[in-house]
Structures are given as C-alpha cells and as structure tokens.
Motif scaffolding. Structure first.
Motif, mmCIF file in Angstrom:
data_model
loop_
_atom_site.group_PDB
_atom_site.id
_atom_site.type_symbol
_atom_site.label_atom_id
_atom_site.label_comp_id
_atom_site.label_asym_id
_atom_site.label_seq_id
_atom_site.Cartn_x
_atom_site.Cartn_y
_atom_site.Cartn_z
ATOM 1 N N LEU A 159 3.624 1.716 -1.697
ATOM 2 C CA LEU A 159 4.335 1.916 -2.967
ATOM 3 C C LEU A 159 3.702 3.040 -3.776
ATOM 4 O O LEU A 159 2.494 3.218 -3.772
ATOM 5 C CB LEU A 159 4.313 0.639 -3.797
ATOM 6 N N ASP A 160 4.551 3.765 -4.496
ATOM 7 C CA ASP A 160 4.048 4.755 -5.458
ATOM 8 C C ASP A 160 3.535 4.013 -6.671
ATOM 9 O O ASP A 160 3.914 2.871 -6.931
ATOM 10 C CB ASP A 160 5.163 5.693 -5.913
ATOM 11 N N ASP A 161 2.722 4.672 -7.485
ATOM 12 C CA ASP A 161 2.245 4.048 -8.717
ATOM 13 C C ASP A 161 3.393 3.723 -9.647
ATOM 14 O O ASP A 161 3.339 2.758 -10.408
ATOM 15 C CB ASP A 161 1.215 4.933 -9.411
ATOM 16 N N THR A 162 4.459 4.528 -9.627
ATOM 17 C CA THR A 162 5.612 4.262 -10.496
ATOM 18 C C THR A 162 6.362 3.008 -10.060
ATOM 19 O O THR A 162 6.948 2.326 -10.872
ATOM 20 C CB THR A 162 6.575 5.459 -10.501
ATOM 21 N N GLU A 163 6.339 2.685 -8.767
ATOM 22 C CA GLU A 163 7.018 1.506 -8.258
ATOM 23 C C GLU A 163 6.203 0.232 -8.463
ATOM 24 O O GLU A 163 6.731 -0.856 -8.441
ATOM 25 C CB GLU A 163 7.319 1.657 -6.771
ATOM 26 N N ARG A 164 4.906 0.375 -8.630
ATOM 27 C CA ARG A 164 4.043 -0.798 -8.756
ATOM 28 C C ARG A 164 4.182 -1.462 -10.121
ATOM 29 O O ARG A 164 3.727 -2.557 -10.316
ATOM 30 C CB ARG A 164 2.584 -0.429 -8.516
ATOM 31 N N ASP A 205 0.824 -1.215 0.000
ATOM 32 C CA ASP A 205 0.000 0.000 0.000
ATOM 33 C C ASP A 205 0.857 1.265 0.000
ATOM 34 O O ASP A 205 0.420 2.310 -0.476
ATOM 35 C CB ASP A 205 -0.937 0.019 1.207
#
Length: 81
Positions: free
Chosen positions: A75-80, A73
């Motif tokens: 994590l950034d969207d870029t890391e996902r 939860d």
C-alpha cells in the motif's frame, strides 16, 4: 570383536529435518484484527474487490497471512489512511 565393541559417537546421527508446518490460515476476524479495521470493512472490501485476496474453503473465508502482509506492505502511504 563382539557386538559390544562397536561404539558410535553421540552426535553422529543423521536425521531428516522435520518439514516446516505452514502458518495457520486466517479468518476474516483475524485479518480485521491485524489491520485494525472493523470486520464489516473486510467484507465490504471483498465485495468491492479491494483488499487482500481471500479464498473460500467450503463455506468459510480464509486468508494466507503472508499474502495479507504483502498486500499491506504494497500500500502507498496515502492508501494506509
């Protein structure tokens, strides 16, 4: 008054609530399945100190499911990916 004259209401019992059992710890396979990544990725993340925190229990690697979910939860969207 005899002992048979004493009547207690059915719902009058007070019982202690049973302690809740903690959720079962996850192995690396469970974490890989939850995150939909290969098992090898979990071990690589551990080697590079990335990913959810795992703990050794004897020779076994175990993860707290709540910590895995919290890590995900966070994590950034870029890391996902």
């Amino acid at each position: 008054m005899t002992t048979y004259d004493i009547v207690r209401p059915v719902g009058d019992r007070t019982t202690a609530a049973a302690p809740s059992r903690p959720e079962r710890l996850w192995g690396a396979e469970d974490v890989a399945s939850f995150l939909c990544v290969p098992l090898r990725t979990i071990y690589q993340w551990r080697y590079t100190k990335y990913g959810p925190r795992g703990r050794r229990v004897g020779r076994y690697l175990r993860y707290d499911p709540a910590e895995v979910r919290a890590w995900f939860d966070g994590l950034d969207d870029t890391e996902r990916g």
